[in-house]
Design an enzyme around this catalytic site. Structure first.
Site, PDB file in Angstrom:
ATOM      1  N   GLY A  45       0.807  -1.222   0.000  1.00  0.00           N
ATOM      2  CA  GLY A  45       0.000   0.000   0.000  1.00  0.00           C
ATOM      3  C   GLY A  45       0.842   1.274   0.000  1.00  0.00           C
ATOM      4  O   GLY A  45       0.582   2.200  -0.783  1.00  0.00           O
TER       5      GLY A  45
ATOM      6  N   LEU B 216      -1.979 -15.216  -8.186  1.00  0.00           N
ATOM      7  CA  LEU B 216      -1.513 -16.448  -7.542  1.00  0.00           C
ATOM      8  C   LEU B 216      -0.662 -17.261  -8.521  1.00  0.00           C
ATOM      9  O   LEU B 216       0.387 -17.807  -8.161  1.00  0.00           O
ATOM     10  CB  LEU B 216      -2.702 -17.310  -7.104  1.00  0.00           C
ATOM     11  CG  LEU B 216      -3.574 -16.792  -5.960  1.00  0.00           C
ATOM     12  CD1 LEU B 216      -4.654 -17.818  -5.623  1.00  0.00           C
ATOM     13  CD2 LEU B 216      -2.733 -16.501  -4.731  1.00  0.00           C
TER      14      LEU B 216
ATOM     15  N   CYS C  23       5.064 -13.492  -0.052  1.00  0.00           N
ATOM     16  CA  CYS C  23       4.095 -13.932  -1.066  1.00  0.00           C
ATOM     17  C   CYS C  23       4.235 -15.360  -1.558  1.00  0.00           C
ATOM     18  O   CYS C  23       3.237 -16.079  -1.619  1.00  0.00           O
ATOM     19  CB  CYS C  23       4.158 -12.994  -2.255  1.00  0.00           C
ATOM     20  SG  CYS C  23       3.503 -11.373  -1.856  1.00  0.00           S
TER      21      CYS C  23
HETATM   22  C1  UDX Z   1       0.188  -7.720   2.133  1.00  0.00           C
HETATM   23  C2  UDX Z   1       0.355  -9.140   1.658  1.00  0.00           C
HETATM   24  O1  UDX Z   1       1.606  -9.621   2.090  1.00  0.00           O
HETATM   25  C3  UDX Z   1       0.255  -9.216   0.177  1.00  0.00           C
HETATM   26  O2  UDX Z   1       0.206 -10.546  -0.244  1.00  0.00           O
HETATM   27  C4  UDX Z   1      -0.995  -8.611  -0.251  1.00  0.00           C
HETATM   28  O3  UDX Z   1      -1.060  -8.653  -1.633  1.00  0.00           O
HETATM   29  C5  UDX Z   1      -1.119  -7.184   0.266  1.00  0.00           C
HETATM   30  O4  UDX Z   1      -0.983  -7.194   1.646  1.00  0.00           O
HETATM   31  P1  UDX Z   1       2.090  -6.008   2.528  1.00  0.00           P
HETATM   32  O5  UDX Z   1       1.781  -4.618   2.142  1.00  0.00           O
HETATM   33  O6  UDX Z   1       3.472  -6.511   2.321  1.00  0.00           O
HETATM   34  O7  UDX Z   1       1.234  -6.965   1.634  1.00  0.00           O
HETATM   35  O8  UDX Z   1       1.555  -6.300   3.990  1.00  0.00           O
HETATM   36  P2  UDX Z   1       1.884  -5.509   5.320  1.00  0.00           P
HETATM   37  O9  UDX Z   1       3.194  -4.844   5.181  1.00  0.00           O
HETATM   38  O10 UDX Z   1       1.625  -6.471   6.433  1.00  0.00           O
HETATM   39  O11 UDX Z   1       0.788  -4.354   5.324  1.00  0.00           O
HETATM   40  C6  UDX Z   1      -0.550  -4.498   5.621  1.00  0.00           C
HETATM   41  C7  UDX Z   1      -1.001  -3.284   6.470  1.00  0.00           C
HETATM   42  O12 UDX Z   1      -2.400  -3.327   6.637  1.00  0.00           O
HETATM   43  C8  UDX Z   1      -0.396  -3.231   7.872  1.00  0.00           C
HETATM   44  O13 UDX Z   1       0.274  -2.020   8.056  1.00  0.00           O
HETATM   45  C9  UDX Z   1      -1.609  -3.362   8.802  1.00  0.00           C
HETATM   46  O14 UDX Z   1      -1.478  -2.601   9.977  1.00  0.00           O
HETATM   47  C10 UDX Z   1      -2.725  -2.851   7.925  1.00  0.00           C
HETATM   48  N1  UDX Z   1      -4.057  -3.344   8.316  1.00  0.00           N
HETATM   49  C11 UDX Z   1      -4.277  -4.660   8.447  1.00  0.00           C
HETATM   50  C12 UDX Z   1      -5.080  -2.428   8.512  1.00  0.00           C
HETATM   51  O15 UDX Z   1      -4.893  -1.225   8.407  1.00  0.00           O
HETATM   52  N2  UDX Z   1      -6.311  -2.894   8.826  1.00  0.00           N
HETATM   53  C13 UDX Z   1      -6.572  -4.213   8.974  1.00  0.00           C
HETATM   54  O16 UDX Z   1      -7.721  -4.591   9.253  1.00  0.00           O
HETATM   55  C14 UDX Z   1      -5.514  -5.126   8.781  1.00  0.00           C
HETATM   56  C1  UDX Z   2       7.344 -11.580  -5.513  1.00  0.00           C
HETATM   57  C2  UDX Z   2       7.024 -11.376  -6.992  1.00  0.00           C
HETATM   58  O1  UDX Z   2       8.246 -11.297  -7.744  1.00  0.00           O
HETATM   59  C3  UDX Z   2       6.208 -10.128  -7.195  1.00  0.00           C
HETATM   60  O2  UDX Z   2       5.833  -9.985  -8.547  1.00  0.00           O
HETATM   61  C4  UDX Z   2       4.969 -10.223  -6.324  1.00  0.00           C
HETATM   62  O3  UDX Z   2       4.218  -9.033  -6.423  1.00  0.00           O
HETATM   63  C5  UDX Z   2       5.342 -10.453  -4.881  1.00  0.00           C
HETATM   64  O4  UDX Z   2       6.148 -11.607  -4.770  1.00  0.00           O
HETATM   65  P1  UDX Z   2       9.095 -10.524  -3.796  1.00  0.00           P
HETATM   66  O5  UDX Z   2       8.632 -11.574  -2.856  1.00  0.00           O
HETATM   67  O6  UDX Z   2       9.159  -9.129  -3.324  1.00  0.00           O
HETATM   68  O7  UDX Z   2       8.161 -10.499  -5.098  1.00  0.00           O
HETATM   69  O8  UDX Z   2      10.580 -10.896  -4.302  1.00  0.00           O
HETATM   70  P2  UDX Z   2      11.197 -11.792  -5.469  1.00  0.00           P
HETATM   71  O9  UDX Z   2      12.207 -10.964  -6.149  1.00  0.00           O
HETATM   72  O10 UDX Z   2      10.165 -12.426  -6.301  1.00  0.00           O
HETATM   73  O11 UDX Z   2      11.994 -12.898  -4.654  1.00  0.00           O
HETATM   74  C6  UDX Z   2      11.339 -13.891  -3.869  1.00  0.00           C
HETATM   75  C7  UDX Z   2      12.360 -14.838  -3.271  1.00  0.00           C
HETATM   76  O12 UDX Z   2      12.928 -15.666  -4.273  1.00  0.00           O
HETATM   77  C8  UDX Z   2      13.531 -14.141  -2.592  1.00  0.00           C
HETATM   78  O13 UDX Z   2      13.825 -14.784  -1.381  1.00  0.00           O
HETATM   79  C9  UDX Z   2      14.655 -14.292  -3.587  1.00  0.00           C
HETATM   80  O14 UDX Z   2      15.909 -14.265  -2.969  1.00  0.00           O
HETATM   81  C10 UDX Z   2      14.337 -15.645  -4.185  1.00  0.00           C
HETATM   82  N1  UDX Z   2      14.905 -15.838  -5.524  1.00  0.00           N
HETATM   83  C11 UDX Z   2      14.473 -15.065  -6.570  1.00  0.00           C
HETATM   84  C12 UDX Z   2      15.879 -16.807  -5.741  1.00  0.00           C
HETATM   85  O15 UDX Z   2      16.269 -17.512  -4.815  1.00  0.00           O
HETATM   86  N2  UDX Z   2      16.379 -16.969  -7.002  1.00  0.00           N
HETATM   87  C13 UDX Z   2      15.965 -16.222  -8.058  1.00  0.00           C
HETATM   88  O16 UDX Z   2      16.457 -16.451  -9.175  1.00  0.00           O
HETATM   89  C14 UDX Z   2      14.997 -15.229  -7.834  1.00  0.00           C
END
Ligand code: UDX
Ligand code: UDX
Length: 462
Positions: free
Chosen positions: A12, A212, A267
């Protein structure tokens, strides 16, 4: 036009900052229940570390970007509301360990229904199981206060560590929805800086499932190359050479073929488990088993790395000091969710090793919290032995060289650039002899490591 986003997390926060930067005439209000997190977004020390994010936030904050905990007000004022709250894997009840916990999504939908008037577009930004939009729609429609809604799915594909780059120049933006007018309204926001041919529109369910599927395919590539890394270690092949050789086949391509200690992040595992749960729900057992193997392979890779350390160090690490370089799940982020480092550290601790951990962006509190989480059982109980290990055997330091000093081994668990350029002779000279180095990210040049006198081991090479 006014936009509100519920959830000021890794998704966000950066996404809204980019929209606000690109669209100075649109008011963007990011709301979150978590007051410290909001305070951090309003300070110089943002809660999310991403290269380039500071500048984007500074440009828009106070102009057309605000962060607050005023969720009701934010919703009431907005024409378009993004839901970007977290959807962790359920830890209880039906589908525990697999299904997504949709509690926060449902609460958001109910809150939107309660405080809305007039017409609003509700955008699912969080990654959700297919057909969640249906539930969201039904909750919104039951509001009974005359408000009307369109629901869109607009999954975020940004990767952490490159969020600003990905938001600025995405491969595609995906918008799923039923109302052409609502889809168009959102497409116009992105259209301010993204070429029209990169904005894809689909039906709601395709959009939800595509997110997904994209993560499952990416994770599958990593698990595939990691599976081959084990075979390389057994046969004398070199996994980086194999990756280069197959990656030049244009049908395969070079990306996401980096063998590692295992994938992490918020994720991949969550989304695959979610996919597995969906398949099982629809009676598709073989499909579920197929995708589940990607996660099993990843667990094996993490376990295998810790076991290799123990085996190489004469079958015991008990009371030995191991310097850990890197704790984040990848470089250029302070995020530690599902990081491979958590599991490797746990396994080494349970072999009674002493760990000295260094990560340039992860705080000592975050490291301790994750280790506590992974050592606590499903009933929330931490046994006495593990409690002692966490207390006595874990130190966190602020410098890579300090982590290596007097250590029997150094294990590299995140590919931070500074490790690539570390002075290996200096590291080696400060360590116990023989000085072992285990590179879980293949960032160190093995010839240089050997020249520095290190007993060097990396992924996918005998
Ligand atoms: C998360 C998931 O990991 C991702 O798969 C999804 O697509 C989007 O949400 P991320 O932004 O990385 O992504 O999560 P996080 O950093 O935990 O942020 C979620 C925020 O929502 C937190 O700051 C939390 O406090 C807030 N929240 C949660 C609310 O404001 N209201 C709620 O009811 C629950
Ligand atoms: C992933 C997706 O790439 C992104 O599109 C989606 O929105 C959220 O999930 P993220 O989890 O932020 O993004 O990181 P990513 O770069 O995909 O890496 C995921 C994990 O795979 C990391 O731990 C990375 O180190 C590992 N990785 C990635 C490997 O071990 N080898 C690779 O070649 C690439």
């Amino acid at each position: 036009m006014k936009i509100c986003c519920i959830g000021a997390g890794y998704v966000g926060g950066p996404t809204m900052a980019m929209i606000a930067k690109q669209c100075p005439d649109i008011g963007v209000h990011v709301v979150d229940l978590n007051q410290p997190r909001i305070d951090a977004w309003n300070s110089d020390e943002l809660p999310v570390y991403e290269p380039g994010l500071d500048e984007v936030v500074k440009e828009a904050r106070g102009r057309n970007l605000r962060f607050s905990t005023m969720v009701d007000e934010g919703i009431a004022e907005a024409d378009m509301i993004f839901i970007a709250v977290n959807t962790p894997t359920k830890t209880f009840g039906i589908g525990a360990g697999r299904a997504a916990n949709l509690e926060f999504i449902e609460k958001c939908a109910r809150q939107i229904a309660r405080v809305s008037h007039g017409h609003k577009i509700v955008v699912e930004k969080s990654t959700l199981p297919v057909r969640t939009a249906e539930a969201v729609k039904r909750i919104l429609e039951s509001a009974g206060n005359g408000a009307t809604f369109d629901v869109l799915s607009n999954p975020e594909f940004l990767a952490e560590g490159t969020a600003v780059k990905d938001l600025l120049n995405p491969d595609r933006v995906l918008i799923g929805g039923e109302s052409a007018k609502a889809v168009d309204a959102l497409a116009q926001v992105y259209g301010r800086w993204i070429p029209a041919d990169r904005i894809l529109t689909t039906n709601l369910w395709s959009s939800e499932l595509s997110k997904l599927t994209a993560n499952a395919f990416l994770a599958q590539r990593v698990s595939s190359i990691n599976a081959i890394s084990a075979l390389c270690e057994a046969t004398g092949a070199d996994v980086d050479e194999v990756a280069r050789a197959i990656g030049t086949d244009s049908r395969i391509g070079p990306k996401f073929l980096k063998a590692s200690v295992g994938f992490g992040g918020s994720c991949f595992q969550k989304d695959i488990l979610n996919l597995v749960y969906l398949c099982e729900h629809f009676g598709l057992r073989e499909v579920a088993a197929y995708w589940e193997q990607v996660v099993n392979m990843n667990d094996y890779q993490k376990r295998r790395f810790a076991e290799r350390i123990v085996k190489t160090m004469f079958n015991t690490v008990s009371d030995k000091l191991i310097g850990i370089w890197g704790f984040a799940f990848k470089k250029d982020t302070n995020d530690v969710r599902e990081s491979a480092a958590i599991h490797v550290c746990r396994d080494l601790l349970r072999e009674r090793a002493r760990l000295r951990i260094y990560d340039p962006r992860v705080s000592a509190d975050q490291v301790r919290e994750e280790l506590l989480g992974v050592m606590t059982d499903s009933n929330g109980i931490l046994n006495e032995g593990d409690r002692k290990l966490l207390e006595k055997n874990v130190t966190i330091v602020k410098d890579a060289y300090a982590a290596a000093e007097n250590a029997h081994a150094v294990a590299i668990l995140t590919e931070w650039d500074e490790f690539r350029t570390a002075d290996l002779s200096r590291v080696q000279a400060s360590m116990q002899q023989p000085a072992f180095m285990f590179d879980g990210r293949n960032v160190i040049n093995s010839a240089q490591a050997k020249a520095a006198g290190l007993d060097f081991h990396c992924i996918g090479r005998a």
